[in-house]
Design a protein around this motif. Structure first.
Motif, mmCIF file in Angstrom:
data_model
loop_
_atom_site.group_PDB
_atom_site.id
_atom_site.type_symbol
_atom_site.label_atom_id
_atom_site.label_comp_id
_atom_site.label_asym_id
_atom_site.label_seq_id
_atom_site.Cartn_x
_atom_site.Cartn_y
_atom_site.Cartn_z
ATOM 1 N N LYS A 13 0.817 -1.217 0.000
ATOM 2 C CA LYS A 13 0.000 0.000 0.000
ATOM 3 C C LYS A 13 0.848 1.264 0.000
ATOM 4 N N TYR A 14 0.336 2.249 -0.713
ATOM 5 C CA TYR A 14 0.998 3.549 -0.765
ATOM 6 C C TYR A 14 1.014 4.139 0.644
ATOM 7 N N THR A 15 2.151 4.689 1.058
ATOM 8 C CA THR A 15 2.262 5.191 2.425
ATOM 9 C C THR A 15 2.560 6.679 2.510
ATOM 10 N N ALA A 16 3.499 7.184 1.725
ATOM 11 C CA ALA A 16 3.853 8.609 1.839
ATOM 12 C C ALA A 16 4.639 9.064 0.622
ATOM 13 N N SER A 17 4.565 10.375 0.361
ATOM 14 C CA SER A 17 5.435 11.009 -0.627
ATOM 15 C C SER A 17 6.278 12.033 0.111
ATOM 16 N N ALA A 18 7.514 12.223 -0.346
ATOM 17 C CA ALA A 18 8.403 13.125 0.377
ATOM 18 C C ALA A 18 9.367 13.823 -0.570
ATOM 19 N N VAL A 19 9.688 15.051 -0.230
ATOM 20 C CA VAL A 19 10.809 15.738 -0.890
ATOM 21 C C VAL A 19 11.833 16.187 0.145
ATOM 22 N N ARG A 20 11.496 15.988 1.423
ATOM 23 C CA ARG A 20 12.422 16.362 2.506
ATOM 24 C C ARG A 20 12.388 15.280 3.588
ATOM 25 N N ALA A 21 13.456 15.271 4.389
ATOM 26 C CA ALA A 21 13.599 14.223 5.405
ATOM 27 C C ALA A 21 12.440 14.199 6.406
ATOM 28 N N ASP A 22 11.884 15.380 6.745
ATOM 29 C CA ASP A 22 10.818 15.369 7.757
ATOM 30 C C ASP A 22 9.510 14.784 7.210
ATOM 31 N N GLN A 23 9.496 14.482 5.908
ATOM 32 C CA GLN A 23 8.288 13.871 5.323
ATOM 33 C C GLN A 23 8.441 12.353 5.152
ATOM 34 N N TYR A 24 9.611 11.818 5.444
ATOM 35 C CA TYR A 24 9.783 10.368 5.347
ATOM 36 C C TYR A 24 8.888 9.716 6.404
ATOM 37 N N PRO A 25 8.281 8.579 6.091
ATOM 38 C CA PRO A 25 7.407 7.943 7.082
ATOM 39 C C PRO A 25 8.196 7.443 8.301
ATOM 40 N N ALA A 26 7.522 7.467 9.449
ATOM 41 C CA ALA A 26 8.165 7.012 10.689
ATOM 42 C C ALA A 26 8.221 5.485 10.709
ATOM 43 N N GLY A 27 8.980 4.965 11.636
ATOM 44 C CA GLY A 27 9.037 3.515 11.812
ATOM 45 C C GLY A 27 10.417 2.983 11.547
ATOM 46 N N ASP A 28 10.581 1.706 11.816
ATOM 47 C CA ASP A 28 11.929 1.149 11.677
ATOM 48 C C ASP A 28 11.999 0.073 10.596
ATOM 49 N N TYR A 29 11.064 0.120 9.662
ATOM 50 C CA TYR A 29 11.146 -0.832 8.550
ATOM 51 C C TYR A 29 12.388 -0.549 7.715
ATOM 52 N N ALA A 30 12.998 -1.610 7.235
ATOM 53 C CA ALA A 30 14.082 -1.458 6.263
ATOM 54 C C ALA A 30 13.503 -0.884 4.971
ATOM 55 N N GLU A 31 14.365 -0.249 4.197
ATOM 56 C CA GLU A 31 13.939 0.319 2.919
ATOM 57 C C GLU A 31 14.746 -0.291 1.785
ATOM 58 N N ILE A 32 14.065 -0.505 0.663
ATOM 59 C CA ILE A 32 14.736 -0.881 -0.582
ATOM 60 C C ILE A 32 14.289 0.137 -1.620
ATOM 61 N N ALA A 33 15.256 0.849 -2.191
ATOM 62 C CA ALA A 33 14.922 1.941 -3.114
ATOM 63 C C ALA A 33 15.247 1.548 -4.557
ATOM 64 N N LEU A 34 14.526 2.161 -5.485
ATOM 65 C CA LEU A 34 14.764 1.932 -6.907
ATOM 66 C C LEU A 34 15.230 3.222 -7.552
ATOM 67 N N ILE A 35 16.392 3.172 -8.206
ATOM 68 C CA ILE A 35 16.833 4.353 -8.940
ATOM 69 C C ILE A 35 17.128 3.989 -10.395
ATOM 70 N N GLY A 36 17.138 5.011 -11.233
ATOM 71 C CA GLY A 36 17.434 4.795 -12.648
ATOM 72 C C GLY A 36 16.966 5.978 -13.457
ATOM 73 N N ARG A 37 17.325 5.962 -14.742
ATOM 74 C CA ARG A 37 16.928 7.064 -15.611
ATOM 75 C C ARG A 37 15.409 7.161 -15.717
ATOM 76 N N SER A 38 14.936 8.330 -16.052
ATOM 77 C CA SER A 38 13.511 8.502 -16.288
ATOM 78 C C SER A 38 13.060 7.525 -17.359
ATOM 79 N N ASN A 39 11.903 6.921 -17.131
ATOM 80 C CA ASN A 39 11.293 6.024 -18.112
ATOM 81 C C ASN A 39 11.907 4.621 -18.169
ATOM 82 N N VAL A 40 12.869 4.331 -17.288
ATOM 83 C CA VAL A 40 13.520 3.010 -17.331
ATOM 84 C C VAL A 40 12.585 1.901 -16.844
ATOM 85 N N GLY A 41 11.564 2.307 -16.038
ATOM 86 C CA GLY A 41 10.601 1.312 -15.571
ATOM 87 C C GLY A 41 10.593 1.076 -14.068
#
Ligand code: GTP
Ligand code: MG
Length: 209
Positions: A13-41
């Motif tokens: 489920k969608y949880t939060a959108s952020a552009v700054r650190a104070d908008q990151y969701p609280a909690g101690d879940y690990a994170e896995i992030a996806l990066i890449g060029r625009s449109n890569v998928g």
């Protein structure tokens, strides 16, 4: 049936959108992030991994995702195992039509996240399997290594080339990114889900540590 076939993602489920650190969701879940060029998928990969077509917004034109988007997801391992974590969708880099100034801002905003989130367990770097990595990909990987992040390269849109070509293109990606023979590059197809088991197996290594 192999052991990896028991892995799946549930309760996305969608949880939060952020552009700054104070908008990151609280909690101690690990994170896995996806990066890449625009449109890569990146957003399509999230939907495919979760088998949930409408979870992350995707688009045929680059620049769709503009904020860090956090999704709460649970990795299900066998009958008993439940491992909740955040999947984090990032805006794409290297989007040619935006000017240098907004690219610089992008870099700061993403860099702040990648260099400061203590919960970040792994970054998946997505590369379009059809094309050799570009300078922006090589630069992003260099930065991730400098930050000491665990990196998993995913070669997206594998359904767009022949099966014979998949292996060859992965080797070109390996060479151009300067990755050693031990680095695993996972070809992925969002429409078919090919590569899902392999990638979830890498998630498991991180989440069960
Ligand atoms: N054939 C095929 N098309 C894909 C695949 N993954 C993504 N696409 C298509 O590529 C386009 C871009 O996908 P997105 O998931 O929106 O890309 P993104 O990396 O999130 O893009 P930004 O948010 O702009 O950075 C869409 O038209 C998708 O349908 C894939 O594995 N196979
Ligand atoms: Mg996106």
């Amino acid at each position: 049936m192999t052991a990896t076939e028991t892995l799946s993602l549930i309760n996305a489920k969608y949880t939060a959108s952020a552009v700054r650190a104070d908008q990151y969701p609280a909690g101690d879940y690990a994170e896995i992030a996806l990066i890449g060029r625009s449109n890569v998928g990146k957003s399509s990969l999230i939907n495919s991994l979760c088998r949930h077509g409408g979870l992350a917004r995707t688009s045929g034109s680059p620049g769709k995702t503009q904020t860090l988007n956090f999704y709460t997801v649970t990795l299900k391992t066998g009958e008993e195992g439940r491992h909740p974590f955040f999947l984090v969708d990032l805006p794409g880099y290297g989007y040619a039509r935006v000017g240098r100034e907004s690219r610089r801002q992008w870099a700061q905003f993403i860099d702040a996240y990648l260099s400061s989130s203590p919960r970040l367990g792994m970054v998946c770097q997505l590369i379009d399997i059809r094309h050799p990595p570009m300078d922006s990909d090589i630069e992003a990987l260099r930065r991730l290594k400098e930050l000491g992040q665990k990196i998993q390269v995913v070669a997206t849109k594998a359904d767009k080339i022949s099966r014979m070509a998949v292996r060859k293109h992965c080797e070109i990606i390996r060479r151009d990114l300067g990755l050693g023979p031990e680095a695993r590059i996972i070809p992925y197809s969002a429409p078919s889900g090919a590569g899902r088991e392999e990638l979830l197996d890498e998630f498991k290594q991180i989440l069960l540590k």
